[in-house]
Design a protein around this motif. Structure first.
Motif, mmCIF file in Angstrom:
data_model
loop_
_atom_site.group_PDB
_atom_site.id
_atom_site.type_symbol
_atom_site.label_atom_id
_atom_site.label_comp_id
_atom_site.label_asym_id
_atom_site.label_seq_id
_atom_site.Cartn_x
_atom_site.Cartn_y
_atom_site.Cartn_z
ATOM 1 N N THR A 23 0.844 -1.204 0.000
ATOM 2 C CA THR A 23 0.000 0.000 0.000
ATOM 3 C C THR A 23 0.876 1.249 0.000
ATOM 4 O O THR A 23 0.630 2.194 -0.757
ATOM 5 C CB THR A 23 -0.940 -0.003 1.215
ATOM 6 N N ALA A 24 1.903 1.243 0.828
ATOM 7 C CA ALA A 24 2.800 2.402 0.915
ATOM 8 C C ALA A 24 3.531 2.638 -0.401
ATOM 9 O O ALA A 24 3.665 3.789 -0.840
ATOM 10 C CB ALA A 24 3.796 2.206 2.053
ATOM 11 N N LEU A 25 4.002 1.586 -1.041
ATOM 12 C CA LEU A 25 4.703 1.746 -2.317
ATOM 13 C C LEU A 25 3.795 2.371 -3.373
ATOM 14 O O LEU A 25 4.218 3.260 -4.125
ATOM 15 C CB LEU A 25 5.261 0.406 -2.800
ATOM 16 N N LEU A 26 2.558 1.910 -3.436
ATOM 17 C CA LEU A 26 1.608 2.489 -4.390
ATOM 18 C C LEU A 26 1.299 3.945 -4.047
ATOM 19 O O LEU A 26 1.172 4.792 -4.930
ATOM 20 C CB LEU A 26 0.317 1.668 -4.415
ATOM 21 N N PHE A 27 1.192 4.232 -2.754
ATOM 22 C CA PHE A 27 0.874 5.585 -2.304
ATOM 23 C C PHE A 27 2.027 6.541 -2.576
ATOM 24 O O PHE A 27 1.807 7.682 -2.993
ATOM 25 C CB PHE A 27 0.529 5.541 -0.814
ATOM 26 N N ILE A 28 3.255 6.081 -2.349
ATOM 27 C CA ILE A 28 4.442 6.895 -2.628
ATOM 28 C C ILE A 28 4.476 7.301 -4.104
ATOM 29 O O ILE A 28 4.855 8.432 -4.440
ATOM 30 C CB ILE A 28 5.726 6.137 -2.225
ATOM 31 N N ALA A 29 4.061 6.395 -4.981
ATOM 32 C CA ALA A 29 4.050 6.710 -6.421
ATOM 33 C C ALA A 29 3.139 7.896 -6.717
ATOM 34 O O ALA A 29 3.454 8.730 -7.570
ATOM 35 C CB ALA A 29 3.617 5.486 -7.224
ATOM 36 N N HIS A 30 2.014 8.004 -6.003
ATOM 37 C CA HIS A 30 1.116 9.149 -6.207
ATOM 38 C C HIS A 30 1.784 10.449 -5.743
ATOM 39 O O HIS A 30 1.680 11.475 -6.411
ATOM 40 C CB HIS A 30 -0.203 8.936 -5.458
ATOM 41 N N GLY A 31 2.458 10.395 -4.602
ATOM 42 C CA GLY A 31 3.141 11.585 -4.094
ATOM 43 C C GLY A 31 4.312 11.993 -4.959
ATOM 44 O O GLY A 31 4.518 13.184 -5.227
ATOM 45 N N SER A 32 5.098 11.016 -5.408
ATOM 46 C CA SER A 32 6.257 11.359 -6.239
ATOM 47 C C SER A 32 5.814 11.883 -7.597
ATOM 48 O O SER A 32 6.494 12.724 -8.193
ATOM 49 C CB SER A 32 7.199 10.158 -6.391
ATOM 50 N N PHE A 54 0.188 20.037 -0.794
ATOM 51 C CA PHE A 54 0.005 19.389 0.507
ATOM 52 C C PHE A 54 -0.331 17.915 0.340
ATOM 53 O O PHE A 54 0.180 17.062 1.078
ATOM 54 C CB PHE A 54 -1.088 20.088 1.328
ATOM 55 N N ALA A 55 -1.185 17.594 -0.627
ATOM 56 C CA ALA A 55 -1.525 16.190 -0.886
ATOM 57 C C ALA A 55 -0.270 15.408 -1.268
ATOM 58 O O ALA A 55 -0.040 14.297 -0.773
ATOM 59 C CB ALA A 55 -2.578 16.098 -1.985
ATOM 60 N N GLY A 56 0.553 15.987 -2.146
ATOM 61 C CA GLY A 56 1.786 15.319 -2.558
ATOM 62 C C GLY A 56 2.738 15.097 -1.402
ATOM 63 O O GLY A 56 3.351 14.027 -1.277
ATOM 64 N N VAL A 57 2.875 16.087 -0.516
ATOM 65 C CA VAL A 57 3.750 15.950 0.654
ATOM 66 C C VAL A 57 3.236 14.846 1.570
ATOM 67 O O VAL A 57 4.003 13.990 2.022
ATOM 68 C CB VAL A 57 3.878 17.291 1.418
ATOM 69 N N LEU A 58 1.927 14.846 1.835
ATOM 70 C CA LEU A 58 1.351 13.787 2.681
ATOM 71 C C LEU A 58 1.560 12.419 2.052
ATOM 72 O O LEU A 58 1.917 11.458 2.743
ATOM 73 C CB LEU A 58 -0.150 14.034 2.910
ATOM 74 N N GLU A 59 1.354 12.312 0.757
ATOM 75 C CA GLU A 59 1.486 11.029 0.076
ATOM 76 C C GLU A 59 2.935 10.552 0.042
ATOM 77 O O GLU A 59 3.204 9.373 0.259
ATOM 78 C CB GLU A 59 0.897 11.122 -1.332
ATOM 79 N N LEU A 60 3.862 11.445 -0.219
ATOM 80 C CA LEU A 60 5.273 11.050 -0.300
ATOM 81 C C LEU A 60 5.860 10.776 1.084
ATOM 82 O O LEU A 60 6.364 9.682 1.345
ATOM 83 C CB LEU A 60 6.080 12.122 -1.034
ATOM 84 N N VAL A 61 5.759 11.738 1.977
ATOM 85 C CA VAL A 61 6.348 11.578 3.316
ATOM 86 C C VAL A 61 5.565 10.547 4.121
ATOM 87 O O VAL A 61 6.156 9.654 4.745
ATOM 88 C CB VAL A 61 6.406 12.936 4.054
ATOM 89 N N GLY A 62 4.242 10.649 4.104
ATOM 90 C CA GLY A 62 3.422 9.672 4.824
ATOM 91 C C GLY A 62 3.608 8.274 4.283
ATOM 92 O O GLY A 62 3.688 7.305 5.042
#
Length: 137
Positions: A23-32, A54-62
């Motif tokens: 889930t995190a790997l897929l989510f990181i792709a959205h942020g990056s 803000f969405a990108g920061v939450l997605e990448l860092v989170g």
């Protein structure tokens, strides 16, 4: 062969970790994609302090924190809220049905993160190392 309850006891935390990591790997792709244009979309990067930024920061860092299993419960709770917000602000106004409004991923992310906020990170998480170190101290 292991008894069924032993098999579940051993594998349940491992499979929870696999769910968390994927889930995190897929989510990181959205942020990056939002912040770094990777994988490239060919659209301009959002300006700092905008909703998309803000969405990108939450997605990448989170996403990275969830991947590492670090502060998993509070971060997952925040990300679940972000995904609920994203669904109701960006997808629901387009159409009532998630398959038609493109919001199925946001709904799945929301509920997986909500589950992780309650269930914890599973195996292979830095939260577990932090917890065992604080018990030993």
């Amino acid at each position: 062969m292991l008894p069924n309850d032993t098999l579940l006891t051993v594998w349940a935390p491992r499979m929870l970790a696999v769910l968390r990591i994927m889930t995190a790997l897929l989510f990181i792709a959205h942020g990056s994609q939002k912040l770094l244009d990777f994988p490239p979309l060919g659209r301009p990067l959002p300006e700092a302090m905008t909703l998309s930024w803000f969405a990108g920061v939450l997605e990448l860092v989170g996403g990275i924190l969830v991947l590492l299993g670090l502060f998993t419960r509070p971060v997952a709770f925040i990300l679940a809220g972000e995904m609920a917000f994203a669904y109701f602000m960006g997808h629901a106004p387009r159409n009532f049905f998630p398959v038609l409004n493109g919001g199925d991923a946001a709904i799945l992310f929301c509920f997986i993160f909500l589950y992780l906020s309650v269930a914890g990170p599973g195996a292979w998480a830095l939260d577990n190392a932090r917890r065992s170190r604080s018990v030993a101290a």
